[in-house]
Design a protein around this motif. Structure first.
Motif, mmCIF file in Angstrom:
data_model
loop_
_atom_site.group_PDB
_atom_site.id
_atom_site.type_symbol
_atom_site.label_atom_id
_atom_site.label_comp_id
_atom_site.label_asym_id
_atom_site.label_seq_id
_atom_site.Cartn_x
_atom_site.Cartn_y
_atom_site.Cartn_z
ATOM 1 N N GLY A 134 0.788 -1.223 0.000
ATOM 2 C CA GLY A 134 0.000 0.000 0.000
ATOM 3 C C GLY A 134 0.818 1.269 0.000
ATOM 4 N N PHE A 135 2.160 1.133 -0.082
ATOM 5 C CA PHE A 135 3.018 2.311 -0.099
ATOM 6 C C PHE A 135 2.642 3.181 -1.299
ATOM 7 C CE2 PHE A 135 6.721 4.848 -0.902
ATOM 8 C CZ PHE A 135 7.324 5.043 0.329
ATOM 9 N N GLY A 136 2.402 4.462 -1.036
ATOM 10 C CA GLY A 136 1.968 5.360 -2.090
ATOM 11 C C GLY A 136 2.981 6.429 -2.427
ATOM 12 N N ALA A 137 2.614 7.248 -3.401
ATOM 13 C CA ALA A 137 3.514 8.291 -3.886
ATOM 14 C C ALA A 137 3.790 9.399 -2.872
ATOM 15 C CB ALA A 137 2.968 8.879 -5.179
ATOM 16 N N PRO A 138 2.842 9.798 -2.008
ATOM 17 C CA PRO A 138 3.104 10.948 -1.128
ATOM 18 C C PRO A 138 4.348 10.794 -0.250
ATOM 19 C CG PRO A 138 0.750 10.510 -1.188
ATOM 20 C CD PRO A 138 1.416 9.390 -1.930
ATOM 21 N N LEU A 139 4.562 9.617 0.337
ATOM 22 C CA LEU A 139 5.757 9.428 1.167
ATOM 23 C C LEU A 139 7.022 9.513 0.328
ATOM 24 C CD1 LEU A 139 4.765 6.580 3.658
ATOM 25 C CD2 LEU A 139 5.293 8.952 4.208
ATOM 26 N N LEU A 140 6.989 8.945 -0.851
ATOM 27 C CA LEU A 140 8.132 9.019 -1.754
ATOM 28 C C LEU A 140 8.393 10.464 -2.154
ATOM 29 C CD1 LEU A 140 10.288 7.808 -3.600
ATOM 30 C CD2 LEU A 140 8.486 7.367 -5.280
ATOM 31 N N GLN A 141 7.342 11.193 -2.492
ATOM 32 C CA GLN A 141 7.501 12.592 -2.888
ATOM 33 C C GLN A 141 8.057 13.428 -1.745
ATOM 34 O OE1 GLN A 141 3.427 13.068 -4.039
ATOM 35 N NE2 GLN A 141 3.826 12.698 -6.223
ATOM 36 N N ALA A 142 7.629 13.131 -0.511
ATOM 37 C CA ALA A 142 8.129 13.870 0.646
ATOM 38 C C ALA A 142 9.619 13.621 0.846
ATOM 39 C CB ALA A 142 7.354 13.470 1.902
ATOM 40 N N ALA A 143 10.037 12.371 0.674
ATOM 41 C CA ALA A 143 11.460 12.061 0.824
ATOM 42 C C ALA A 143 12.282 12.759 -0.249
ATOM 43 C CB ALA A 143 11.674 10.547 0.756
ATOM 44 N N LEU A 144 11.783 12.778 -1.471
ATOM 45 C CA LEU A 144 12.511 13.403 -2.566
ATOM 46 C C LEU A 144 12.540 14.917 -2.437
ATOM 47 C CD1 LEU A 144 11.152 11.201 -5.491
ATOM 48 C CD2 LEU A 144 13.397 11.061 -4.401
ATOM 49 N N ALA A 145 11.533 15.480 -1.754
ATOM 50 C CA ALA A 145 11.482 16.926 -1.564
ATOM 51 C C ALA A 145 12.268 17.392 -0.348
ATOM 52 C CB ALA A 145 10.025 17.381 -1.439
ATOM 53 N N SER A 146 12.880 16.450 0.375
ATOM 54 C CA SER A 146 13.579 16.782 1.623
ATOM 55 C C SER A 146 14.984 17.328 1.399
ATOM 56 C CB SER A 146 13.671 15.536 2.501
ATOM 57 O OG SER A 146 14.549 14.577 1.896
ATOM 58 N N GLY A 147 15.406 17.388 0.153
ATOM 59 C CA GLY A 147 16.781 17.779 -0.142
ATOM 60 C C GLY A 147 17.711 16.608 -0.323
ATOM 61 N N ALA A 148 17.149 15.401 -0.361
ATOM 62 C CA ALA A 148 17.971 14.201 -0.538
ATOM 63 C C ALA A 148 18.665 14.225 -1.892
ATOM 64 C CB ALA A 148 17.113 12.951 -0.415
ATOM 65 N N GLN A 149 19.945 13.868 -1.867
ATOM 66 C CA GLN A 149 20.705 13.701 -3.114
ATOM 67 C C GLN A 149 20.644 12.257 -3.603
ATOM 68 O OE1 GLN A 149 23.961 15.492 -0.639
ATOM 69 N NE2 GLN A 149 24.736 16.000 -2.672
ATOM 70 N N GLY A 150 20.404 11.353 -2.676
ATOM 71 C CA GLY A 150 20.300 9.947 -3.007
ATOM 72 C C GLY A 150 19.196 9.315 -2.189
ATOM 73 N N LEU A 151 18.597 8.258 -2.728
ATOM 74 C CA LEU A 151 17.518 7.556 -2.041
ATOM 75 C C LEU A 151 17.732 6.058 -2.193
ATOM 76 C CD1 LEU A 151 14.714 7.416 -0.636
ATOM 77 C CD2 LEU A 151 13.710 7.431 -2.941
ATOM 78 N N ILE A 152 17.759 5.357 -1.069
ATOM 79 C CA ILE A 152 17.808 3.900 -1.066
ATOM 80 C C ILE A 152 16.380 3.399 -0.939
ATOM 81 C CG2 ILE A 152 18.618 1.846 0.152
ATOM 82 C CD1 ILE A 152 20.979 3.537 1.156
ATOM 83 N N LEU A 153 15.924 2.686 -1.963
ATOM 84 C CA LEU A 153 14.574 2.157 -1.985
ATOM 85 C C LEU A 153 14.642 0.681 -1.626
ATOM 86 C CD1 LEU A 153 11.815 3.470 -2.715
ATOM 87 C CD2 LEU A 153 12.062 2.470 -4.992
ATOM 88 N N GLU A 154 14.161 0.328 -0.438
ATOM 89 C CA GLU A 154 14.193 -1.065 0.005
ATOM 90 C C GLU A 154 12.981 -1.780 -0.564
ATOM 91 O OE1 GLU A 154 14.653 -1.260 4.239
ATOM 92 O OE2 GLU A 154 16.752 -0.692 4.111
ATOM 93 N N CYS A 155 13.219 -2.546 -1.618
ATOM 94 C CA CYS A 155 12.147 -3.160 -2.386
ATOM 95 C C CYS A 155 11.813 -4.555 -1.892
ATOM 96 C CB CYS A 155 12.551 -3.211 -3.860
ATOM 97 S SG CYS A 155 12.734 -1.592 -4.632
ATOM 98 N N PHE A 156 10.742 -5.100 -2.428
ATOM 99 C CA PHE A 156 10.378 -6.475 -2.145
ATOM 100 C C PHE A 156 11.242 -7.417 -2.982
ATOM 101 C CE2 PHE A 156 6.268 -4.027 -2.028
ATOM 102 C CZ PHE A 156 6.163 -3.967 -0.642
#
Length: 330
Positions: A214-236
């Motif tokens: 159920g993970f949606g776009a808003p949490l991802l968008q918030a992380a990307l808008a935080s000033g992050a230069q890199g993002l580790i996406l822990e996938c299934f």
């Protein structure tokens, strides 16, 4: 591979952690008298090489570890080896983030021709059934026998590679395990000069997001808008995510357009990421997500800290994410 040489002059860097903690009004806290306790305990042990001791003040519980501290630790290790002529370094560190620190420093110290061991303990030195002295003495003896240049963990008689090691238990003498991850077939290639340990490094902002149903776009968008230069996406599984969510995929595509480096790893303890096996993974690749292959969270976090802190172009960072630098993909 450089040949292991017996250490004759070891720098012991004490960062705090359980190994030297003593009781305070609020529970166990780092204490600054550990050098004297260590000298008293090791007195008369003729099989140990010469060693000197340095506290990195303020001493911390490793739960308070930060990438800023890693820069201080990196500088202290370089000073010990290049400035003071030490041929090995032993870092005393709390266990909660020890695997993170060892992985991060293995990248921060690329090219350093000295062995660096991290150790600590699950119980403070001096208490009943403590593992502190056996880990500390064992690490010194290992360095005296000869450990190849580079960073490793030493715990309960074992040398552990930092790129596959994680803390999986909060009790007992065996808190760390080597995770069974995919080994790649990366061909060694020359590394950019900017990655050498002697070159200055900057701090990088790296975020970590574990996917859940159920993970949606808003949490991802918030992380990307935080000033992050890199993002580790822990996938299934082998690198899958909500590929039927157009907003989620659009956010990842926008991240690539903005120069944010997104890398997928698996949540599984064994295996790794193969983005092209399932459609739910290949769609991530199509919007710019890179493969972390068999890297652990600890290893990839440290790798991105290095690559994003070297001032390299984003295209070069993206290329090096999927290139082996010091054994993390092998």
């Amino acid at each position: 591979m450089a040949t292991a040489q017996p250490a004759r002059n070891i720098m012991v860097l004490y960062t705090g952690g359980t190994i030297g903690m003593q009781n305070s009004a609020n529970g166990l806290a780092p204490a600054s008298d550990f050098e004297q306790r260590m000298r008293e305990h090791l007195a008369g042990q003729a099989d140990l090489p010469a060693w000197q001791f340095r506290e990195l003040l303020p001493l911390i519980d490793s739960a308070n570890m930060t990438p800023q501290y890693w820069q201080r630790l990196r500088a202290a290790i370089i000073e010990a080896v290049d400035g003071q002529g030490c041929d090995a370094v032993l870092v005393l560190h709390g266990t909660d983030t020890l695997a993170y620190s060892a992985a991060a420093l293995s990248f921060q110290l690329l090219g350093l021709q000295a062995a660096v061991l991290f150790t600590g303990s699950m119980l403070p030195a001096g208490v009943a059934d403590s593992d502190a002295w056996e880990n500390l003495t064992g690490a010194l003896q290992a360095l005296a026998a000869g450990v190849p240049p580079g960073v490793q963990l030493y715990f309960h008689g074992e040398l552990l590679a930092p790129h596959r090691t994680a803390k999986v238990r909060s009790f007992g003498r065996h808190p760390f395990v080597t995770l069974k991850r995919f080994a790649g077939s990366a061909t060694p290639q020359p590394l950019p000069a900017a990655l050498d340990y002697r070159q200055p490094k900057q701090l990088a902002n790296v975020a970590v997001l574990p996917l859940v149903p159920g993970f949606g776009a808003p949490l991802l968008q918030a992380a990307l808008a935080s000033g992050a230069q890199g993002l580790i996406l822990e996938c299934f599984g082998s690198g899958t995510g909500p590929s039927d969510n157009p907003d989620f995929l659009a956010a990842l595509a926008e991240a690539r357009a903005r120069g944010i480096v997104v890398v997928a790893i698996t949540q599984c303890h064994e295996g790794g990421v193969e983005l092209d096996v399932y459609e739910a993974g290949s769609r991530l690749r199509q919007v710019g997500v890179l493969s972390g292959a068999g890297m652990t969270r600890e290893a990839l976090f440290g790798k991105l800290q290095l690559l994003l802190g070297c001032g390299l172009p984003v295209t070069e960072v993206r290329r090096l994410v999927e290139q082996d630098l010091c054994g993390e993909l092998l």
